[in-house]
Design an enzyme around this catalytic site. Sequence first.
Site, short mmCIF file in Angstrom:
data_model
loop_
_atom_site.label_atom_id
_atom_site.label_comp_id
_atom_site.label_asym_id
_atom_site.label_seq_id
_atom_site.Cartn_x
_atom_site.Cartn_y
_atom_site.Cartn_z
N ASN A 1 -96.47 6.48 15.53
CA ASN A 1 -97.11 5.96 16.74
C ASN A 1 -97.33 4.46 16.53
O ASN A 1 -98.17 4.07 15.73
CB ASN A 1 -98.45 6.69 16.95
CG ASN A 1 -99.28 6.06 18.05
OD1 ASN A 1 -98.77 5.30 18.88
ND2 ASN A 1 -100.57 6.37 18.07
N TRP A 2 -96.56 3.66 17.25
CA TRP A 2 -96.65 2.21 17.06
C TRP A 2 -97.79 1.59 17.88
O TRP A 2 -97.97 0.36 17.85
CB TRP A 2 -95.30 1.55 17.41
CG TRP A 2 -94.24 1.84 16.40
CD1 TRP A 2 -94.37 2.60 15.26
CD2 TRP A 2 -92.88 1.38 16.40
NE1 TRP A 2 -93.18 2.64 14.57
CE2 TRP A 2 -92.25 1.89 15.24
CE3 TRP A 2 -92.13 0.58 17.27
CZ2 TRP A 2 -90.92 1.63 14.94
CZ3 TRP A 2 -90.80 0.32 16.96
CH2 TRP A 2 -90.21 0.85 15.80
N LYS A 3 -98.52 2.39 18.61
CA LYS A 3 -99.68 1.92 19.38
C LYS A 3 -99.30 0.66 20.16
O LYS A 3 -98.18 0.53 20.61
CB LYS A 3 -100.87 1.68 18.45
CG LYS A 3 -101.15 2.84 17.50
CD LYS A 3 -102.47 2.69 16.79
CE LYS A 3 -102.60 3.74 15.69
NZ LYS A 3 -103.91 4.27 15.59
N HIS B 1 -103.94 11.28 23.01
CA HIS B 1 -104.31 10.61 21.74
C HIS B 1 -105.79 10.23 21.80
O HIS B 1 -106.31 9.86 22.86
CB HIS B 1 -103.43 9.36 21.55
CG HIS B 1 -103.59 8.77 20.18
ND1 HIS B 1 -104.64 7.94 19.86
CD2 HIS B 1 -102.86 8.92 19.04
CE1 HIS B 1 -104.54 7.59 18.58
NE2 HIS B 1 -103.46 8.17 18.06
N GLU C 1 -107.37 7.67 21.01
CA GLU C 1 -107.67 6.34 21.56
C GLU C 1 -107.65 6.37 23.08
O GLU C 1 -108.40 5.65 23.74
CB GLU C 1 -106.67 5.30 20.98
CG GLU C 1 -106.99 5.01 19.51
CD GLU C 1 -105.80 4.61 18.66
OE1 GLU C 1 -104.75 4.24 19.20
OE2 GLU C 1 -105.94 4.67 17.42
N GLU D 1 -105.65 15.46 14.72
CA GLU D 1 -106.01 14.12 14.25
C GLU D 1 -107.53 13.97 14.28
O GLU D 1 -108.11 13.64 15.32
CB GLU D 1 -105.39 13.06 15.16
CG GLU D 1 -103.87 13.09 15.17
CD GLU D 1 -103.31 11.72 15.52
OE1 GLU D 1 -102.58 11.17 14.70
OE2 GLU D 1 -103.64 11.19 16.59
N GLY E 1 -106.91 5.41 11.38
CA GLY E 1 -107.01 3.97 11.14
C GLY E 1 -108.16 3.56 10.25
O GLY E 1 -108.52 2.39 10.19
N SER F 1 -104.55 8.37 8.82
CA SER F 1 -104.36 7.63 7.56
C SER F 1 -103.36 8.31 6.62
O SER F 1 -103.58 8.34 5.41
CB SER F 1 -105.71 7.40 6.87
OG SER F 1 -106.53 6.60 7.71
N GLY G 1 -99.79 6.42 12.22
CA GLY G 1 -100.02 5.21 13.00
C GLY G 1 -99.66 3.98 12.17
O GLY G 1 -98.49 3.61 12.05
N GLY G 2 -100.67 3.35 11.57
CA GLY G 2 -100.49 2.09 10.85
C GLY G 2 -99.30 2.08 9.90
O GLY G 2 -98.53 1.11 9.86
C1 PEP Z 1 -102.48 7.63 14.98
O1 PEP Z 1 -102.47 6.57 15.61
O2 PEP Z 1 -102.17 8.68 15.55
C2 PEP Z 1 -102.87 7.61 13.57
C3 PEP Z 1 -102.94 8.74 12.92
O3 PEP Z 1 -103.15 6.38 13.02
P1 PEP Z 1 -103.31 6.03 11.45
O4 PEP Z 1 -102.15 6.70 10.73
O5 PEP Z 1 -103.26 4.56 11.37
O6 PEP Z 1 -104.61 6.61 10.99
#
Ligand code: PEP
Length: 253
Positions: A11-13, A97, A99, A169, A175, A215, A236-237
């Site tokens: 997920n590049w957000k 998601h 967010e 999640e 994050g 994470s 994500g990151g």
């Molecule tokens: C996400 O954005 O779905 C996510 C899991 O982010 P991260 O891996 O950065 O925690």
Amino acid sequence: MPQRKPLIAGNWKMFKTGPEANATARHLAKLVGDDATVDIMIAPPFTALSAVSGVIEDTPIALGAQNLYWEAEGAFTGEISPGMLKAAGCTYALIGHSERRQYFGESDDGVHRKTQAALESAIIPVVCIGETESEREAGETFSVLDKQIRLGLEGVSLRGPRDLVVAYEPVWAIGTGKTATKDQAQEAHAFIREKLAKVLSSDLALGIRILYGGSVKPDNVKELMAMPDIDGALVGGASLKPEIFAEIIHFGA
Ligand code: PEP
């Protein structure tokens, strides 16, 4: 026991312009080669979908969107329909998601409508669920997951288990660098599968892939993926850097 092919999704957000996304996808495609031991998906921002779709066309990497709207078309300024995503080359779309739930008022009812609309356009919804830190501390993890699954997924029409992906999640792990332990994650995944059996059917529940997100990094993916009900990762990151994401993709090597 049905085979559940692992899915590693990025997920590049709200990161990367079209040219940046194009370069990242190109680099990732080189690192992945034609290795198809896991399914792979990347979800760039809407404005970068077309910059990425051509690059990954003949690779094992599939394209995903980060959101959609449930109507096919109309006066809905700022929204994108499942049919538009399909035409842009998307196979998957993230739905619900945390967010979006936290900052944009996404509700379980909206998740249900979006999931059904995605399925009708042959887009595979990746439905995200998970508890916040205060909900976990209050002992509400399982009641939160139960509600998100019932309200978000009851009655959606699947032709088979590969039509739907669920991502667990925990919001406190996104994050933050805090990952759920493999046992915490497995416990939640087993609970989610049990609920999917009730809300959909036992056969579907056995074949639906449940991803862990929060994470995920090269150094924790292997132990998470070894758990029986963890069928992949939503990253994500760590998906923004091709070398790191490729290491996660190659967790089994
Ligand atoms: C996400 O954005 O779905 C996510 C899991 O982010 P991260 O891996 O950065 O925690």
